[in-house]
Motif scaffolding. Structure first.
Motif, mmCIF file in Angstrom:
data_model
loop_
_atom_site.group_PDB
_atom_site.id
_atom_site.type_symbol
_atom_site.label_atom_id
_atom_site.label_comp_id
_atom_site.label_asym_id
_atom_site.label_seq_id
_atom_site.Cartn_x
_atom_site.Cartn_y
_atom_site.Cartn_z
ATOM 1 N N VAL A 157 0.831 -1.206 0.000
ATOM 2 C CA VAL A 157 0.000 0.000 0.000
ATOM 3 C C VAL A 157 0.864 1.254 0.000
ATOM 4 O O VAL A 157 0.532 2.256 -0.656
ATOM 5 C CB VAL A 157 -0.944 -0.014 1.221
ATOM 6 N N LEU A 158 1.995 1.226 0.698
ATOM 7 C CA LEU A 158 2.882 2.386 0.744
ATOM 8 C C LEU A 158 3.481 2.706 -0.626
ATOM 9 O O LEU A 158 3.906 3.835 -0.867
ATOM 10 C CB LEU A 158 4.008 2.144 1.745
ATOM 11 N N GLY A 159 3.510 1.719 -1.514
ATOM 12 C CA GLY A 159 4.013 1.989 -2.853
ATOM 13 C C GLY A 159 3.147 2.976 -3.619
ATOM 14 O O GLY A 159 3.641 3.678 -4.513
ATOM 15 N N VAL A 160 1.863 3.057 -3.264
ATOM 16 C CA VAL A 160 0.948 3.968 -3.971
ATOM 17 C C VAL A 160 1.338 5.431 -3.766
ATOM 18 O O VAL A 160 1.491 6.186 -4.743
ATOM 19 C CB VAL A 160 -0.509 3.709 -3.554
ATOM 20 N N PRO A 161 1.506 5.907 -2.503
ATOM 21 C CA PRO A 161 1.920 7.306 -2.358
ATOM 22 C C PRO A 161 3.306 7.596 -2.921
ATOM 23 O O PRO A 161 3.549 8.697 -3.421
ATOM 24 C CB PRO A 161 1.878 7.541 -0.836
ATOM 25 N N VAL A 162 4.231 6.629 -2.860
ATOM 26 C CA VAL A 162 5.557 6.864 -3.431
ATOM 27 C C VAL A 162 5.447 7.121 -4.936
ATOM 28 O O VAL A 162 6.041 8.066 -5.467
ATOM 29 C CB VAL A 162 6.489 5.668 -3.149
ATOM 30 N N ALA A 163 4.663 6.277 -5.619
ATOM 31 C CA ALA A 163 4.442 6.502 -7.051
ATOM 32 C C ALA A 163 3.699 7.816 -7.283
ATOM 33 O O ALA A 163 3.975 8.532 -8.259
ATOM 34 C CB ALA A 163 3.655 5.337 -7.648
ATOM 35 N N ALA A 180 9.715 3.037 -8.708
ATOM 36 C CA ALA A 180 9.902 2.372 -7.423
ATOM 37 C C ALA A 180 8.572 2.127 -6.730
ATOM 38 O O ALA A 180 8.357 1.074 -6.116
ATOM 39 C CB ALA A 180 10.811 3.219 -6.532
ATOM 40 N N GLY A 181 7.662 3.088 -6.818
ATOM 41 C CA GLY A 181 6.355 2.901 -6.206
ATOM 42 C C GLY A 181 5.563 1.781 -6.855
ATOM 43 O O GLY A 181 4.943 0.965 -6.162
ATOM 44 N N VAL A 182 5.577 1.713 -8.172
ATOM 45 C CA VAL A 182 4.871 0.641 -8.875
ATOM 46 C C VAL A 182 5.475 -0.716 -8.530
ATOM 47 O O VAL A 182 4.751 -1.697 -8.290
ATOM 48 C CB VAL A 182 4.917 0.884 -10.396
ATOM 49 N N ALA A 183 6.811 -0.792 -8.487
ATOM 50 C CA ALA A 183 7.465 -2.053 -8.125
ATOM 51 C C ALA A 183 7.091 -2.478 -6.717
ATOM 52 O O ALA A 183 6.912 -3.670 -6.439
ATOM 53 C CB ALA A 183 8.980 -1.904 -8.245
ATOM 54 N N THR A 184 6.943 -1.517 -5.816
ATOM 55 C CA THR A 184 6.566 -1.836 -4.440
ATOM 56 C C THR A 184 5.142 -2.379 -4.379
ATOM 57 O O THR A 184 4.861 -3.332 -3.642
ATOM 58 C CB THR A 184 6.682 -0.586 -3.561
ATOM 59 N N VAL A 185 4.248 -1.791 -5.143
ATOM 60 C CA VAL A 185 2.863 -2.278 -5.161
ATOM 61 C C VAL A 185 2.797 -3.710 -5.686
ATOM 62 O O VAL A 185 2.065 -4.554 -5.165
ATOM 63 C CB VAL A 185 1.987 -1.345 -6.031
ATOM 64 N N VAL A 186 3.583 -4.010 -6.699
ATOM 65 C CA VAL A 186 3.522 -5.324 -7.347
ATOM 66 C C VAL A 186 4.282 -6.380 -6.550
ATOM 67 O O VAL A 186 3.804 -7.505 -6.371
ATOM 68 C CB VAL A 186 4.072 -5.232 -8.787
#
Length: 224
Positions: free
Chosen positions: A84-90, A146-152
């Motif tokens: 979920v934290l990947g969303v705000p990073v992206a 980086a945010g997209v990679a974190t979400v996936v």
């Protein structure tokens, strides 16, 4: 390469990408992005106007600091929370990229130069210093990636503090019980030097069992 090593590699790469992206945003925001001049009546020379990244776009610096906070949050999180934290990073990267594009257009720079100028008059230019906006845009793209990679993939990455889990705490608590400490002292081992091992516990128990009959024999001899 094993799955665990692959996950650690992904995790490290994403953290480095976020750090690189935020560093690019913060570095570029303090540099001169555009310059121009205010045309004054003769015989006055034109007055120069310089616009820094913070003056061109007020969000780049703030989003850079927010991205740094995202690094700490990703390290401390795990599983679905990390994804979920990947969303705000992206999102930080996407907003920064849009703002960089919008703020560096000719009409917008002319308006900003007119606002920043200490004197009134028509604006000549301004000219964009391409290197710094490009650096900031590259940082924004890194945050998005980086945010997209974190979400996936974030749920499969290593987590911090696994050695402090409940199982390890329970073992440590058992080693600190009074009975275990007395057995350790009886065996001649200083319990302050480290955790009580199973071998030491077994040895101390054996020593206690061996000494018990001797005590009973002494008691019987005194009674007789």
């Amino acid at each position: 390469m094993t799955s665990a090593r692959w996950s650690r590699g992904e995790y490290t790469t994403v953290l480095l990408a976020i750090l690189a992206g935020t560093t690019a945003l913060l570095t570029a925001s303090g540099q001169t992005w555009a310059s121009g001049s205010v045309v004054l009546p003769d015989p006055l020379a034109p007055a120069s106007v310089a616009l820094s990244g913070d003056e061109v776009t007020r969000t780049v610096s703030a989003l850079g600091w927010a991205g740094l906070a995202g690094v700490a949050a990703l390290v401390a999180s795990r599983g679905k929370a990390r994804r979920v934290l990947g969303v705000p990073v992206a999102g930080f990267g996407a907003v920064a990229a849009y703002d960089i594009w919008h703020s560096t257009r000719g009409s917008e720079l002319t308006r900003l130069a007119s606002e920043q100028s200490a004197v009134d008059g028509p604006i000549s230019g301004p000219t964009v210093h391409t290197a710094w906006p490009v650096l900031a845009a590259a940082g924004a793209v890194l945050l998005v990636a980086a945010g997209v990679a974190t979400v996936v993939r974030g749920g499969a990455w290593p987590v911090m503090g696994s050695r402090y889990d409940r199982h390890g705490s329970a073992d440590a608590n058992r080693a600190g019980e009074p009975a275990e400490l007395w057995k350790t002292l009886d065996s001649g081992v200083d319990p302050t030097l480290g955790p009580v091992s199973d071998d030491v516990t077994a040895e101390s128990s054996s020593a206690t069992a061996t000494s018990a009959p001797a005590t009973d024999t002494n008691v019987d001899s005194k009674e007789s």
